[in-house]
Design a protein around this motif. Structure first.
Motif, PDB file in Angstrom:
ATOM      1  N   PRO A   1      41.787  48.160   9.469  1.00 17.09           N
ATOM      2  CA  PRO A   1      41.515  49.594   9.370  1.00 17.09           C
ATOM      3  C   PRO A   1      40.229  49.966  10.102  1.00 17.09           C
TER       4      PRO A   1
ATOM      5  N   TYR B   1      32.180  66.906   7.053  1.00 16.75           N
ATOM      6  CA  TYR B   1      31.797  66.128   5.880  1.00 16.75           C
ATOM      7  C   TYR B   1      30.375  66.457   5.440  1.00 16.75           C
TER       8      TYR B   1
ATOM      9  N   VAL C   1      30.548  54.834   9.993  1.00 20.97           N
ATOM     10  CA  VAL C   1      30.072  53.471   9.784  1.00 20.97           C
ATOM     11  C   VAL C   1      28.875  53.176  10.694  1.00 20.97           C
TER      12      VAL C   1
ATOM     13  N   ILE D   1      32.786  48.097  11.166  1.00 22.34           N
ATOM     14  CA  ILE D   1      31.771  47.215  10.571  1.00 22.34           C
ATOM     15  C   ILE D   1      31.663  45.921  11.383  1.00 22.34           C
TER      16      ILE D   1
ATOM     17  N   ASN E   1      28.030  48.355   3.138  1.00 22.07           N
ATOM     18  CA  ASN E   1      27.450  48.244   4.477  1.00 22.07           C
ATOM     19  C   ASN E   1      26.294  49.224   4.674  1.00 22.07           C
ATOM     20  N   THR E   2      26.374  50.415   4.053  1.00 20.89           N
ATOM     21  CA  THR E   2      25.275  51.366   4.198  1.00 20.89           C
ATOM     22  C   THR E   2      24.034  50.891   3.435  1.00 20.89           C
TER      23      THR E   2
ATOM     24  N   ALA F   1      35.431  41.783   4.245  1.00 22.40           N
ATOM     25  CA  ALA F   1      36.245  42.272   5.364  1.00 22.40           C
ATOM     26  C   ALA F   1      37.334  41.263   5.691  1.00 22.40           C
TER      27      ALA F   1
ATOM     28  N   PHE G   1      28.357  44.668  13.721  1.00 19.77           N
ATOM     29  CA  PHE G   1      27.631  43.401  13.682  1.00 19.77           C
ATOM     30  C   PHE G   1      27.623  42.737  15.056  1.00 19.77           C
TER      31      PHE G   1
ATOM     32  N   LEU H   1      36.681  59.228   0.621  1.00 18.31           N
ATOM     33  CA  LEU H   1      35.236  59.450   0.792  1.00 18.31           C
ATOM     34  C   LEU H   1      34.810  60.764   0.156  1.00 18.31           C
TER      35      LEU H   1
ATOM     36  N   VAL I   1      37.533  51.521   9.483  1.00 15.67           N
ATOM     37  CA  VAL I   1      36.245  51.267   8.851  1.00 15.67           C
ATOM     38  C   VAL I   1      35.828  49.807   9.023  1.00 15.67           C
ATOM     39  N   ILE I   2      36.756  48.911   8.772  1.00 15.70           N
ATOM     40  CA  ILE I   2      36.422  47.490   8.837  1.00 15.70           C
ATOM     41  C   ILE I   2      36.222  47.057  10.288  1.00 15.70           C
TER      42      ILE I   2
ATOM     43  N   PHE J   1      40.337  57.582   5.672  1.00 17.90           N
ATOM     44  CA  PHE J   1      39.040  57.258   5.090  1.00 17.90           C
ATOM     45  C   PHE J   1      38.398  58.493   4.469  1.00 17.90           C
ATOM     46  N   LEU J   2      38.633  59.657   5.083  1.00 19.41           N
ATOM     47  CA  LEU J   2      37.935  60.870   4.642  1.00 19.41           C
ATOM     48  C   LEU J   2      38.358  61.283   3.227  1.00 19.41           C
TER      49      LEU J   2
ATOM     50  N   LEU K   1      33.627  48.612   0.916  1.00 11.05           N
ATOM     51  CA  LEU K   1      32.887  47.841   1.925  1.00 11.05           C
ATOM     52  C   LEU K   1      31.983  48.762   2.733  1.00 11.05           C
ATOM     53  N   TYR K   2      32.455  49.980   2.986  1.00 16.69           N
ATOM     54  CA  TYR K   2      31.621  50.942   3.710  1.00 16.69           C
ATOM     55  C   TYR K   2      30.327  51.215   2.936  1.00 16.69           C
TER      56      TYR K   2
ATOM     57  N   SER L   1      24.996  53.517   9.960  1.00 13.15           N
ATOM     58  CA  SER L   1      24.107  52.508   9.368  1.00 13.15           C
ATOM     59  C   SER L   1      23.682  51.448  10.383  1.00 13.15           C
TER      60      SER L   1
ATOM     61  N   ARG M   1      25.062  41.809   3.142  1.00 15.47           N
ATOM     62  CA  ARG M   1      25.661  41.587   4.459  1.00 15.47           C
ATOM     63  C   ARG M   1      26.716  40.489   4.417  1.00 15.47           C
TER      64      ARG M   1
ATOM     65  N   LEU N   1      36.204  59.870  12.801  1.00 13.17           N
ATOM     66  CA  LEU N   1      35.327  59.944  11.642  1.00 13.17           C
ATOM     67  C   LEU N   1      34.836  58.566  11.180  1.00 13.17           C
ATOM     68  N   ALA N   2      35.788  57.666  10.891  1.00 16.38           N
ATOM     69  CA  ALA N   2      35.405  56.400  10.266  1.00 16.38           C
ATOM     70  C   ALA N   2      34.395  55.627  11.123  1.00 16.38           C
TER      71      ALA N   2
ATOM     72  N   VAL O   1      29.812  41.721   2.688  1.00  9.44           N
ATOM     73  CA  VAL O   1      30.621  42.624   3.511  1.00  9.44           C
ATOM     74  C   VAL O   1      31.513  41.819   4.450  1.00  9.44           C
ATOM     75  N   ILE O   2      30.941  40.769   5.022  1.00  9.11           N
ATOM     76  CA  ILE O   2      31.708  39.989   5.998  1.00  9.11           C
ATOM     77  C   ILE O   2      32.847  39.230   5.318  1.00  9.11           C
TER      78      ILE O   2
ATOM     79  N   THR P   1      38.291  49.749   1.572  1.00 13.27           N
ATOM     80  CA  THR P   1      37.606  50.241   2.773  1.00 13.27           C
ATOM     81  C   THR P   1      36.356  51.031   2.400  1.00 13.27           C
TER      82      THR P   1
END
Lengths: 295, 308
Positions: free
Chosen positions: B139, B270, B251, B145, A250-251, A267, B149, A231, B141-142, A227-228, A246-247, B254, A260, B246-247, A263-264, A243
């Motif tokens: 993954p 980061y 996430v 998320i 989500n923010t 995903a 929720f 990013l 990140v997902i 992810f990094l 969606l991140y 938020s 929202r 990290l991921a 995102v769901i 990924t």
């Protein structure tokens, strides 16, 4: 089983059966509890993705209300000129492309390390092996700095090229080539006048095929989970893998609540093909992981 | 994976097949096979490592408050800053605490599930194996998320829990994340341990069975020692993964204000690089990579000594 049948059996057998059932109860219970733990979030995601945003908050989160999955999907696809589809395509290219090409490169290198004697072979192998212990996230920042020197950050290649390198794949390829490609066969191919490269593609890759699938899967997951790197590297939304996309959505959920739902659904859409592929290919994980031990 | 690593010593290529001096015969084959990977490895692995080290020896200087920033050689200044940086060491402490609890729980569960699958006491093995492995396809990140929720008080199906304790509060959020990581990786680790259990020849158990050893006894005295290399290696990979966290925290920022921009070492890297202060971020990276290496190496050494 009825009492009549049970009574007809000798007592010893009956007793043994009873212990067997008793022995099985606890293990099966443990398995059931963990199945619920592992699958509930996925189930929740599927149910949630099928609801309109009002029903998402107002109805039972683990059961269906009106089935709006397809409306939701078309909303997602239509959002901001289909940027989500773009992300999916990017992910396919970054992850699938890098894993495919990376597997080939790792296979070639590992094969040479296994099957040829040449100067510096052990040195190369040891350097590559220590690369396994260097976490990919530690490389993301320096990679960014290097790419910014040549003005190449925020490009497709800045994520794709570093993702091609997978030292663990070389390591696995060497083990598998040693285990599955006999030297006699290579010798025979040489006598038949087949060149080394031709032999590799026509004979050796076939023998190594199950192993190559395993390497591909490992590589795929490594890139998919990194992810990094995207990013840090990417700022243009149109280059994001799914990924990262969606991140970012989500923010922004607090400012733009409609995101929202997207995102769901997003995903769900992005993990479904992977879950299916993983389950179909699962025997390769096992075979590949066991390969070292079978020897 | 472990088996692969542990059998490597035996799996050395057949030395007799190719006699010295015959290398000439392969012609261009060896460079053809090795150079493509080798080149990329040098460019995108070795070069960045070297560059991070060089970069970490520089320091940013400004002429006046608003003057342009220049990078000048500063020796070990950045490392001094790293060692004086309280939040960074707090974040290291935090991920170590995380690892000390999460890794044994995750691997313990993976081991128990693998032993149960292997014990013959469970019906529908194929189904369970697949069911437990599904989260690995998600993954980080997902997964974060989704669980974010699930933890949110007003959306969660776990309302009975989330209405009593706020899983996203400062006290719980670390363990809320530990659960996400556990959820993703148990199935994968279980599969590694399970495949090494399958590789144990059945004759090994026969003597024990003749002696009347029960399933638990066999698992404890025979199976676990034999799959120890698999457990050691999954532990090493888990330690590396934990320090690189990290991921999930990224996430969770938020979902929860308790997750700060320096919550884990990689988040610090980061956020330092987004200031931007690249030399300091590079120094953080180098220290983190070294810490990771030392810790996983120390663990390997410690377990090897235990074997003797």
């Amino acid at each position: 089983m009825t009492t009549a049948v049970k009574a007809a059996k000798p007592t010893a057998v009956k007793a043994a059966k009873a212990t067997a059932i008793k022995q099985r109860t606890l293990p099966m219970l443990v398995m059931a509890v963990f199945t619920v733990y592992f699958l509930t979030p996925i189930w929740w995601l599927f149910v949630g993705a099928s609801k309109s945003s009002e029903q998402f908050t107002s109805t039972n989160p683990l059961w269906f209300a009106d089935f709006d999955l397809f409306t939701n999907i078309s909303d997602l696809v239509a959002y901001r000129e289909g940027v989500f589809l773009r992300w999916l395509l990017n992910s396919v290219l970054y992850t699938g492309g890098a894993a495919l090409l990376g597997t080939l490169l790792a296979a070639m290198c590992g094969y040479a390390l296994a099957k040829y004697r040449f100067r510096g072979r052990e040195l190369i192998f040891n350097v590559v092996l220590s690369g396994v212990l260097v976490p990919a996230t530690a490389l993301a920042l320096p990679l960014f700095l290097i790419f910014s020197k040549v003005d190449a950050t925020n490009t497709f290649w800045s994520v794709f090229l570093p993702s091609l390198v997978n030292p663990f794949g070389v390591y696995l390829a060497r083990i598998y080539a040693t285990a599955s490609v006999p030297d006699e066969l290579l010798e025979a191919a040489r006598i038949d006048g087949s060149g080394e490269v031709r032999t590799f593609f026509k004979v050796s890759t076939r023998l190594m095929f199950p192993a190559l699938v395993t390497i591909f899967l490992f590589h795929f997951v490594a890139v998919w989970n990194n992810f990094l790197l995207p990013l840090i590297m990417l700022s243009d939304e149109r280059l994001f893998p799914v990924t990262l996309g969606l991140y970012t959505w989500n923010t922004q959920v607090n400012q733009i609540p409609e995101l929202r739902g997207l995102v769901i659904v997003g995903a769900l859409l992005s993990i479904t093909p992977l879950v299916v592929a993983f389950l179909l290919l699962q025997r390769f994980w096992r075979n590949g992981l066991g390969a070292g031990a079978v020897k | 994976m472990t088996q692969i690593l542990s059998t490597d010593i035996e799996a050395k290529p057949d030395e007799t097949a190719a006699k010295p001096g015959r290398a000439v015969k392969y012609g261009w084959a060896v460079p053809f096979f090795v150079v493509p990977f080798g080149l990329l490895f040098v460019l995108f692995y070795l070069l960045p490592i070297g560059y991070a080290i060089v970069q970490s020896l520089y320091t940013v200087e400004r002429t006046g408050t608003f003057g342009p920033a220049r990078e000048v050689f500063g020796g070990l200044v950045q490392y001094q800053r790293v060692f004086e940086n309280g939040p960074f060491w707090e974040s290291i402490g935090r991920v170590l605490l995380f690892g000390v609890v999460q890794v044994p729980v995750m691997l313990g569960v993976a081991l128990i599930l693998a032993l149960l699958l292997d014990s013959g006491l469970v019906k529908g093995r194929r189904f369970f194996r697949l069911a437990f492995f599904v989260p690995y396809a998600v993954p980080g990140v997902i997964a974060a998320i989704m669980w974010g929720f699930l933890y949110s008080p007003n959306l969660s199906p776990l309302k009975s829990v989330t209405s009593v304790v706020d899983l996203l509060s400062a006290d719980f959020v670390l363990w809320a994340m530990a659960n996400v990581v556990t959820w993703v990786y148990v199935g994968y680790n279980m599969l590694i341990i399970y495949s090494s259990l399958l590789a144990i020849p059945t004759e090994v158990y026969e003597a024990a069975k003749l002696d009347g050893a029960g399933a638990i006894r066999v698992a404890w005295s025979i199976k676990i020692p034999l799959v120890m290399p698999a457990i050691v290696l999954t532990t090493v990979f888990s330690i590396i993964g934990t320090l690189q966290l990290l991921a999930e925290p990224q996430v969770f920022r938020s979902f929860s204000s308790a997750v700060t921009s320096t919550y884990t070492p990689n988040l610090t890297v980061y956020s330092t690089s987004s200031i931007p202060n690249f030399p300091l971020a590079a120094a953080f990276s180098v220290v983190l990579a070294l810490a990771t290496f030392v810790l996983s190496f120390a663990f390997l050494k410690a377990t090897q000594r235990g074997d003797r």
